[in-house]
Design an enzyme around this catalytic site. Structure first.
Site, short mmCIF file in Angstrom:
data_model
loop_
_atom_site.label_atom_id
_atom_site.label_comp_id
_atom_site.label_asym_id
_atom_site.label_seq_id
_atom_site.Cartn_x
_atom_site.Cartn_y
_atom_site.Cartn_z
CG HIS A 1 -0.18 0.25 2.40
ND1 HIS A 1 0.17 -0.58 3.48
CD2 HIS A 1 0.15 1.53 3.14
CE1 HIS A 1 0.72 -0.34 4.44
NE2 HIS A 1 0.74 1.00 4.29
CG ASP B 1 0.01 -3.95 2.63
OD1 ASP B 1 0.47 -3.39 1.69
OD2 ASP B 1 -0.11 -3.72 3.68
N GLY C 1 3.73 5.87 9.23
CA GLY C 1 5.01 5.96 8.83
C GLY C 1 5.79 4.70 9.02
CB SER D 1 3.16 1.22 6.35
OG SER D 1 2.09 1.29 6.91
CB SER E 1 0.07 -4.68 6.97
OG SER E 1 -0.96 -4.41 6.08
#
Length: 456
Positions: free
Chosen positions: A242, A270, A349, A351, A366
Site C-alpha cells: 500500500h 500487502d 509511517g 508501514s 501492514s
C-alpha cells in the site's frame, strides 16, 4: 550524520568483501561438506537465537518485562520449539491442528491433534498435547469461506478474521455482534465453531535503506524499508504494497534518488519491492535503537506465541508477541489476507518496516490499531510469500552458494527457494522434509540443519 557515515563505509567494505567471495564461488552447487563428527547444530545455533544482539535483548526487556537472562532463554526455547513443532506436524499429517508456544521464558510447546492416540507421541517430544475437534486443514477451509463471503459485500463492520489455533476455532472481530453473526451466516458457517469478538477498533494502514529506515514515495508519502533483497543482479528492498504502485519513484532518508517500485500488490496482499539504483547497497541490517543494527540470517517463520520485534521510521524499535497467522483484515482501502497479528505497537509511517524474531526475518508492517503510547495491535505481511511471489533473495549475514541441480528427476534443494513446512527435497541423493517455513540460504543445506530439515 556520523552514524550514517560509519554505516556507509561499512556497507562499502561489505560490498567489496562480497565481490571477492562471489568471485571465488563455483558456477554450480558444490557438494555439501561431510558433516563433522559430534552433535548436530541445535535449532538455536542454526537460527542465531543463541547469540542475540544486545539491542534485541534491550527491547525485549523493555516491552515484555524480561531481564537479559530471561530474554535469552526465551529466544533459545522458542527456536527449539519451532523445530519440534515441525517434526510433529510432519508426523501427525492430516490430524495436525496447530502448534504454539506459551509466550513466556519456558518456551512450552503445545501441539494440537484430532487423534487421541497421538498424545503419547506428542508428549514424547517434550510438548503438551491437546486433542481438539478441527484439523488445521479444516480451519483453513472454513476461513476460506469467510474470505469468499468478503468478496461479495462490504466488511467494514467485520474488519478482522483469523484462525485461532490455541482455541481451535475461527474468530471474527466485528463492531457489533449482529455484524459478526451476519458475516458468518453469509459464509455458510452458522452453527459451526466460529466466534465473534466485539471491538470498536478498526485497523488502519500505517502510511504517512537498512530495514526500518524512512523512504519517500513520489516525494510525498513516507513509509519504512523492510529487508534488503536481490533479484539476479538487481538490488532493492521489500516493503508494504500500500506504500506505492508499480512505477512510483522513491527517495531515501537522505533526500537522494533511491529507486522505483518494481512490483506491488494491494489489496489482497500487502507486498511490494523497490528496485534501487547503484548508489544503494543491500545489507543484512535492520535498524534497532540508539543508532544500532541487528543482522538478519534467514527467514524461518516463528510460532504463535513467540516474541517478535519491529523497526519503523516513526516509532523505532518495539517488541511484542505473535498472536495469529493467516489473518484477514478489511481496511477501508481494501481487504488483505494472510497477515500475521501481533501485540507490537506501530504508528503511521512505520508501514513496510521489518518484523524480526531473533535473527530471522518475519514480515513487513501492514497496519493496525492503537499507538505506541497506549499500545495496540499491528499486522504484518509475512516475508516468505513476498520472496516467493516476486522471485527475490533475502540479503542475509550468512554466506550464499549457487542453486542446486535436479537429481534423478526429483526436485533438488535450491538455495534461494522458499520452502513451506512439509515440503520434500533431495540433496546429495538423500530426501529431506521441511520442518519450518523459510527461504533456503546457502549455509543452510539440509544435511547440516536439522532445525529446518528432517531426513526421511
Amino acid at each position: 550524520m556520523a552514524t550514517r557515515q560509519v554505516r556507509t563505509a561499512r556497507r562499502t567494505a561489505l560490498t567489496a568483501l562480497g565481490a571477492l567471495v562471489l568471485a571465488a564461488l563455483p558456477s554450480t552447487a558444490a557438494a555439501d561438506p561431510t558433516p563433522a563428527a559430534g552433535p548436530k547444530p541445535s535449532a538455536a545455533q542454526t537460527l542465531g537465537a543463541d547469540r542475540p544482539s544486545p539491542h534485541l535483548l534491550s527491547a525485549l526487556r523493555r516491552d515484555l518485562g524480561l531481564n537479559s537472562q530471561q530474554a535469552s532463554e526465551r529466544l533459545v526455547n522458542e527456536a527449539e520449539a519451532g523445530t519440534r513443532a515441525g517434526r510433529l506436524r510432519n508426523a501427525l499429517g492430516e490430524r495436525f491442528a496447530g502448534a504454539w508456544v506459551r509466550g513466556d521464558t519456558s518456551g512450552e510447546l503445545t501441539v494440537a491433534t484430532t487423534g487421541a492416540g497421538d498424545v503419547a507421541a506428542i508428549e514424547a517430544q517434550g510438548a503438551t498435547a491437546k486433542v481438539v475437534r478441527w484439523t488445521l486443514a479444516e480451519l483453513r477451509a472454513a476461513k476460506r469461506r469467510l474470505d469468499t463471503a468478503a468478496t461479495r459485500g462490504t466488511t467494514l463492520d467485520t474488519p478482522v478474521w483469523y484462525i485461532d489455533v490455541a482455541k481451535n476455532r475461527i474468530t471474527v472481530e466485528a463492531t457489533s455482534r449482529s455484524a459478526g453473526t451476519a458475516f458468518i451466516r453469509a459464509a455458510g458457517l452458522q452453527g459451526e465453531d466460529v466466534g465473534v469478538r466485539v471491538t470498536a477498533e478498526r485497523p488502519r494502514l500505517l502510511q504517512d535503506i537498512t530495514g526500518g529506515d524512512a523512504f519517500y514515495i513520489n516525494d510525498s508519502a513516507r513509509c519504512s524499508v523492510g529487508f534488503s533483497v536481490t533479484r539476479g543482479e538487481q538490488a532493492g528492498f521489500v516493503t508494504a504494497g500500500h506504500c506505492g504502485s508499480p512505477g512510483a519513484t522513491t527517495t531515501g532518508y537522505d533526500g537522494t534518488a533511491q529507486g522505483v517500485f518494481a512490483a506491488s500488490v494491494f489489496p489482497g496482499k500487502d507486498m511490494a519491492w523497490v528496485a534501487t539504483n547503484a548508489r544503494w547497497t543491500p545489507t543484512p541490517d535492520v535498524k534497532a535503537q540508539d543508532g544500532q543494527e541487528v543482522q538478519i540470517t534467514g527467514s524461518a517463520q516463528a510460532l504463535v506465541g513467540a516474541s517478535v520485534c519491529r523497526s519503523g521510521s516513526t516509532t523505532g524499535w518495539h517488541c511484542g508477541t505473535v498472536q495469529q497467522h493467516d489473518t484477514s483484515v478489511s481496511y477501508a482501502e481494501g481487504r488483505v489476507d494472510g497477515l500475521t497479528r501481533t501485540t507490537v505497537c506501530a504508528e503511521p509511517g512505520d508501514s513496510g518496516g521489518p518484523f524480526v524474531t531473533g535473527a530471522q526475518a518475519q514480515g513487513v508492517t501492514s497496519g493496525g490499531s492503537g499507538d505506541c503510547t497506549r499500545g495496540g495491535t499491528t499486522f504484518y505481511q509475512p516475508v516468505n510469500p513476498i520472496l516467493g511471489d516476486f522471485g527475490l533473495t533475502l540479503t542475509t549475514a550468512a554466506a550464499q552458494t549457487a542453486p542446486g541441480a535436479q537429481e534423478d528427476g526429483a526436485e533438488a534443494w535450491t538455495a534461494g527457494r522458499v520452502y513451506e513446512t512439509g515440503a520434500t527435497v533431495t540433496r546429495e541423493g538423500v530426501t529431506y522434509q521441511c520442518l519450518q517455513s523459510h527461504q533456503a540460504q546457502g549455509a543452510w543445506a539440509p544435511a547440516g540443519t536439522p532445525a529446518l530439515w528432517q531426513r526421511v
